[in-house]
Design an enzyme around this catalytic site. Sequence first.
Site: not given
Ligand SMILES: [Zn+2]
Length: 420
Positions: A61, A150, A276, A303, A322
């Site tokens: 976010l 992450d 990724n 994700d 992303g």
């Molecule tokens: Zn990740």
Amino acid sequence: MSSILIKNGTLIDTNITRGDVFVDGGKIVKTGDCSDMTADTVLDASGKYVLPGLVDMHCHLREPGFEHKETIETGSLSAVRGGFTSIACMPNTNPVIDNPALVRYVCMRGEEAGYARVYPIACITKGQKGTELAELCRMKDAGAVAFSDDGRPVSDSGVMRNALEYAKTFGLLVIDHPEDVSVSGDGVVNEGANATIAGLKGISRAAEEIGIARDIVLAETLGARVHIAHVSTAGGVELIREAKARNVKVTCETCPHYFCATDEEILSYNTDAKINPPLREQTDVEAIRDGIKDGTIDVIATDHAPHSAGEKNREFDLAPFGTVGFETALSLAYTNLVESGDAEMTDIVRLMSHNPAKLLGLPVIWLKTGARADIVIFDPEQSWTVSSKNLASKGKNCLYDGWMLKGKVTHTIVGGEIKY
Ligand SMILES: [Zn+2]
């Protein structure tokens, strides 16, 4: 709080029934035949599916620190438009979420926004530097539902061992982004024929699979549990399948892009396909679908990774990784898993609502009297074309821009209130 009557829907949780749902006071009051009841709002769900609210256990976010990419408000609005009533956001913000005050800040901003329920995932290590454990229990008390670095892995296996041991003692969930960065290096796409054709530097599957294998070995040795983020390779699915057969306490998630798309998407140098772990090949897509079918894969997470147009409109090597994902996830799962015969709608509820809720320790929603009224209405007949400019997310970096999908969320109810 006003009452809502959802009429004539196909109700799907672990079973499929037909009927009505009556909601009042934030809860489901009655299901089945509610024709004798009157409500402030009546929604006709004829021909539509009524599902428990979706739970996303992996999204970004971007707040605090990267509000030009997304805010908790725009992100959680985007979430409800995709049918997500609860979302767990990763801590790789600026500053990173590695102390109780920041955990509380994210919770507070989520409540202020008032769309989906926002649950922070906090860092495993201080400063997300991978060296020293953060104060996991204090952050759990402040509202963190899980722990992850992450964006990057916990590369030091000794630190990961300590994290899993500590998490085991206190019943916490650790989520690892599996990647051996000494193998992935400065790769930008999947290592293979398409990387060669495009002249882009590849990321070997081995980078991800070494990370998964390491986490499995640690979990097995310690008798601790670990959750593997965004599995993308056939070999990764197989490692987890074998570990589960040995009763290792490992769970995992995949994302829609790993069962819907291959690395052919990068041949046009579309930076929205730079993700990724990277989009892989058809054999991996098939293996991910098989893992979904046989229960090796526990969860479909988005994700959701929004970026600004300026950041993505750069040469491929420099663009960030992303794609956004909230507003397309359920339609992608329906189009690519249910319509294809790979999964039933009850499986989708398990993968996108019940299992992630269980892992995060949130209430599991059944369409039954007394349940929290977190509900999605989904029209399986509606076909639509994804248009990134129409997304509620600030991130318009959508891999699926222009894709035709089957099935669309028409309403999302959170705690008995219509939020979309
Ligand atoms: Zn990740």
